[in-house]
Design an enzyme around this catalytic site. Structure first.
Site, PDB file in Angstrom:
ATOM      1  N   GLY A 417       0.818  -1.198   0.000  1.00 45.07           N
ATOM      2  CA  GLY A 417       0.000   0.000   0.000  1.00 45.07           C
ATOM      3  C   GLY A 417       0.853   1.249   0.000  1.00 45.07           C
ATOM      4  O   GLY A 417       2.065   1.197   0.232  1.00 45.07           O
ATOM      5  N   HIS A 420       3.354   4.676   3.231  1.00 46.90           N
ATOM      6  CA  HIS A 420       4.562   4.272   3.957  1.00 46.90           C
ATOM      7  C   HIS A 420       5.810   4.971   3.428  1.00 46.90           C
ATOM      8  O   HIS A 420       6.917   4.573   3.745  1.00 46.90           O
ATOM      9  CB  HIS A 420       4.799   2.764   3.812  1.00 46.90           C
ATOM     10  N   HIS A 582       0.204   0.434   9.890  1.00 49.40           N
ATOM     11  CA  HIS A 582      -1.022   0.734   9.167  1.00 49.40           C
ATOM     12  C   HIS A 582      -2.032   1.476  10.003  1.00 49.40           C
ATOM     13  O   HIS A 582      -3.198   1.514   9.702  1.00 49.40           O
ATOM     14  CB  HIS A 582      -1.676  -0.544   8.651  1.00 49.40           C
TER      15      HIS A 582
END
Lengths: 705, 212
Positions: A417, A420, A582
């Site tokens: 995803g 980050h 997350h």
């Protein structure tokens, strides 16, 4: 009050001290008769009479000194927190479900198996309740057998123990026969077995057996039971119910499909405690649910999280009026039934008051349209890092290293995803990853861009996928691997699992991948760039992952661009230990401590698993989760260095900064890569990416990002 | 019937997208408690993409199976994450189950619900009781099977399916998560309904509201 006085009692003080009849208070009590009295009472163990004599006052005065000392806070009597918690939970369970009694085992002692602790507690409960002349029905199970093993009672007369169900195959140690016999033996009771199988082949056989005079007599004894003790089984995959041989597998699936949540004495109930009908009902020989509910004392003994739905079902159905469980399960049952007052009662300290919302409801961010953040970020990122990366065709979710892939080289594809940054895209370039697939914020990319990356990275020698161990990533990368292999590209996968706080060591494979990705990617990229085979690249990458250890701590949660609110709140004096990347909560909420204490907690965890000896070398990554500044990271690094130095472990290389973030989360993680000769060489293998450039072999911690 | 079966299905997806849009913040909030707080956003992106993909189809000539497979790829390409492969696999299975049919009677809906739940189960390797969307899809599919077997009327069929879904979603609050990110919370996940299960119940409610 840990000091023990060594002076003899009578020598400490006495009437002889004061010629004028007044007693002088010994110096160490600081002129305070209250402290003096308390010391003699609580520490020296003197009686109030002895103290009166020693102090030269009346016994009544000593008594009032002691009472007032408690009011003044000189003496604090505290109940050990774990025990207090279990008392609180027991009281709540009793109140909430209207139980006659409830015994909750504290979870402070994880060294003994839960079954044994529950068995001991169940034995204690049973020994208080069982009376001469009772008929006690006993169901089968591991926990109830353990009750039998722990049970001790005073002299009892005319107690009958009756097996609550028919018998089973003796392929396990806790059959109905053995369980009933163990309980009967412990209280020297007469034991009545049900001499028929618990489950028979047909309804006719069931009726025939129950018509037998012998079995009918046994059932009459069962019907006279005034107490029953039973366990509660869940239908979860790991439940002993599946392996015990008590039930056939096929009917179990039937009951599961009809919503069965638990099993008591061989009978199935749904989540509200209603009987679940099924093919075994007419073929089961044993106590019925109605018979069970008519017994005045119904003692259930069960614990473990997986049993929460089953226990809740049994409580809701009124099958239990005395419950023996453990504190964590008890708290789980209450939470699951919507009891929210528990948390307040459990914490002795003031619960953190939420910061007034009126002050600020949204986190400020640089945004245009919140729904466009990923696309707009990619625009900027692709432009900024043009020397290192380019898009695969027109897809901006698949980016490939310029001069990265080459014929004969294993391709390295990473991904995950967004949110980050600089992970993952910052590690794409010559000598490191060949391509990266990017998803939405904190969401795995779909298979399509991953396949595009695999094709772009392929040099004919196969492609290695390296990504964090998350359910979504695993599903998408697996689908992509199937599609790529259909195109003739051999794929191998290494999941990063460096977050040692996320699961215990027995479940290493279930851990998630966090900032330690950095080391695993670096080693994998170097192995691929050196022209090693796909097998070798995979093996080395696996080794790097096995030797990377990370623990993270969050001080504030992150906020999504779309909501601009914190994903969850961490109290003003709290921190979240074992934090992932997350924005999901960590492993435990704890009181905020000093930087050194936090590092110590992390390093203690890492040292527990890392088998490093004096003289070994490691690489260290102190990583910010986004909002924590370098100043604080260096404070953490300082302590990491001290702890490693104390063990004579040498830091071969270090990186301190933003390497794998979680949007604007406040917090940091510490990753240690335990080096060996091969890993050290690969760590220094040259690479050129947006975030990490290594020119060649350097030594003594000079590798810089 | 005045409209084609494909159009009925497309309308169903539109309604699902509307419901998700309305529930978006609530779902993200639920997810914030035990996950990473993005479930509402992910579902919203996915169903918008489905609506867009379906808008590009000729619904006069398409088959129900075509609608399902278009929805599957639309959803998957837009979201990834874990819901992507799960729903995409579910919809793809539904496409197979509906292949060759051009009317949507109750047995067709039963087969569709069953195929979706089996697809999700196979892809996610989860079981009932794992505190996932399966705890909604499986009971809903079973309720559909029972309803067809008992010859229930159309409204009664959808009522049964909807009730099973709602009960399933509520029951997840009593479960410990063993799959996905919430699994790492162990007992901290108790008392919180699973956001994936809640959104699944919302989708089924949306389908039922049309009583197709």
């Amino acid at each position: 009050m840990a000091l023990k006085t060594s002076a003899s009692r009578k020598g400490v003080a006495g009437r002889t001290n004061g010629a004028d009849g007044l007693d002088t208070i010994p110096l160490r009590y600081g002129d305070d008769p209250y402290v003096w009295a308390c010391w003699l009472y609580y520490e020296d163990g003197m009686t109030q009479g002895e103290i009166a004599e020693a102090m030269g006052v009346s016994r009544a005065t000593v008594n009032s000194y002691l009472a007032e000392a408690r009011e003044k806070g000189i003496v604090n009597i505290s109940i050990e927190p774990a025990r207090l918690a279990s008392l609180t939970i027991a009281q709540e369970l009793k109140r909430h479900f209207g139980l006659a009694d409830c015994l909750v085992v504290p979870n402070d002692d994880d060294t003994r198996p839960l079954i044994g602790r529950l068995g001991a507690a169940g034995a204690q409960a049973l020994s208080k309740m069982i009376k001469s002349g009772d008929t006690l029905a006993v169901a089968w199970g591991r926990t109830i057998l353990s009750v039998g093993e722990h049970l001790q009672t005073g002299p009892l007369q005319d107690v009958t123990v009756v097996q609550a169900t028919g018998g089973t195959t003796a392929s396990f140690a806790y059959t109905p026969e053995l369980t009933a016999a163990a309980v009967a033996r412990a209280i020297s009771a007469r034991c009545v077995n049900i001499t028929a199988p618990a489950i028979v082949g047909s309804a006719q056989m069931h009726d025939m057996l129950l018509a037998e005079p012998l079995i009918r007599e046994q059932f009459e004894t069962l019907a006279r039971a005034n107490r029953v003790v039973f366990g509660i089984a869940s239908l979860r995959p790991n439940s002993t119910i599946h392996t015990s041989g008590f039930f056939e597998t096929v009917p179990l699936q039937h009951y599961l499909a009809k919503g069965a949540a638990g099993v008591l004495a061989g009978r199935f109930i749904d989540e509200r405690g209603r009987p679940v009908a099924g093919p075994l009902d007419d073929r089961t020989i044993g106590i019925s649910l109605d018979m069970l509910r008519d017994i005045p004392t119904r003692i259930a003994i069960a614990g473990g999280f997986d049993k929460v739905p089953a226990l809740l079902a049994a409580l809701r159905g009124g099958y239990v009026n005395v419950l023996v469980t453990d504190a964590a399960t008890g708290a789980g049952i209450l939470r699951a039934d919507g009891v929210t007052s528990l948390d307040g009662k459990l914490s002795q300290r003031q619960r953190s008051v939420p910061v007034a919302n009126s002050y600020r409801t949204h986190v400020k961010k640089f945004l245009n349209n919140p729904n466009d953040v990923v696309e707009e970020m990619l625009d900027g990122l692709i432009a900024a890092h043009r020397p290192y990366i380019e898009t695969v065709g027109t897809s901006r979710r698949a980016l490939v290293a310029r001069n990265g892939p080459r014929p004969g080289k294993v391709g390295l594809v990473i991904g995950g995803g967004t949110g980050h940054e600089p992970c993952f895209v910052g590690y794409v370039g010559k000598g490191l990853a060949d391509a990266v697939a990017l998803g939405n914020i904190f969401s795995s990319p779909p298979p399509d861009p991953i396949v595009k990356c695999a094709v772009a990275a392929s040099g004919g020698a196969g492609v290695l996928f390296v990504y964090g161990n998350y359910a979504g990533d695993v599903m998408n990368f697996e689908m992509a691997a199937e599609l790529a292999e259909e195109q003739g590209i051999p794929i191998r996968t290494v999941l990063t699992t460096d977050d040692i706080a996320s699961s215990p060591v027995e479940d290493k494979e279930g851990r998630r991948g966090v900032a330690g990705n950095f080391f695993v990617f670096k080693i994998a990229g170097a192995a691929c760039d050196r022209g090693l085979t796909l097998d070798e690249c995979e093996a080395i990458t696996r080794k790097a992952n096995d030797r990377t250890y990370t623990v993270g701590v969050a001080l504030e949660s992150c906020s999504m661009p779309q909501t601009r609110r914190h994903n969850f709140e961490i109290g003003p004096d709290d921190m979240e230990l074992g934090m992932g990347i997350h924005g999901e909560p960590g492993v435990s909420r704890e009181r905020l401590r000093t930087a050194d204490e936090i590092v110590d907690a992390i390093m203690d965890n890492i040292f527990k698993e890392m088998k490093a000896e004096a003289g070994d070398k490691v690489a260290v990554l102190v990583n910010s989760f986004g909002a924590t500044p370098l100043m604080e990271l260096y404070i953490l690094y300082r302590r990491v260095e001290q702890r490693l130095a104390a063990k004579n472990i040498e830091i071969e290389a270090n990186w301190v900064g933003h390497y794998c973030t979680s949007l604007d989360m406040v917090g940091a993680s510490i990753s240690i890569l335990h080096l060996d000769r091969q890993l050290t060489e690969l760590l220094y293998h040259p690479c050129r990416t947006a975030i990490l450039t290594i020119e060649g072999h350097e030594t003594n911690g000079a590798a810089r990002g | 019937m005045s409209e084609t079966a494909a159009r009925t299905l497309a309308r169903m997806f539109e309604r699902m997208s509307e419901v998700i849009e309305a529930e978006k913040d609530h779902l993200s909030e639920l997810d914030g408690a035990i996950g990473d707080g993005d479930h509402g956003i992910t579902m919203s992106i996915g169903f918008k993409a489905v609506t867009t993909a379906l808008a590009g189809m000729n619904l006069e000539t398409a088959s129900p199976s075509d609608v399902m497979s278009t929805a599957a790829s639309g959803f998957l390409d837009a979201v990834g994450a874990s819901t992507g492969p799960l729903y995409a696999t579910g919809f793809r299975r539904a496409a197979q189950a509906l292949s060759g049919r051009d009317t949507l009677d109750l047995p067709a809906y039963r087969d569709m619900l069953t195929a979706i739940s089996e697809g999700i189960r196979d892809r996610g390797k989860a079981q009932r009781g794992d505190k996932t969307m399966l705890d909604v899809w499986l009971p809903a599919a079973e309720a559909a099977t029972v309803a067809v077997a008992n010859n229930l009327s159309r409204p009664a069929f959808w009522e049964a399916v909807k009730t099973a879904a709602e009960n399933g979603a509520a029951a997840t609050a009593t479960m410990i998560a063993t799959k996905g990110r919430a699994a790492r919370l162990r007992e901290r996940s108790l008392g919180h309904a699973d956001p994936g299960a809640v959104s699944a119940a919302a989708l089924i409610k949306a389908m039922a509201s049309l009583q197709p």
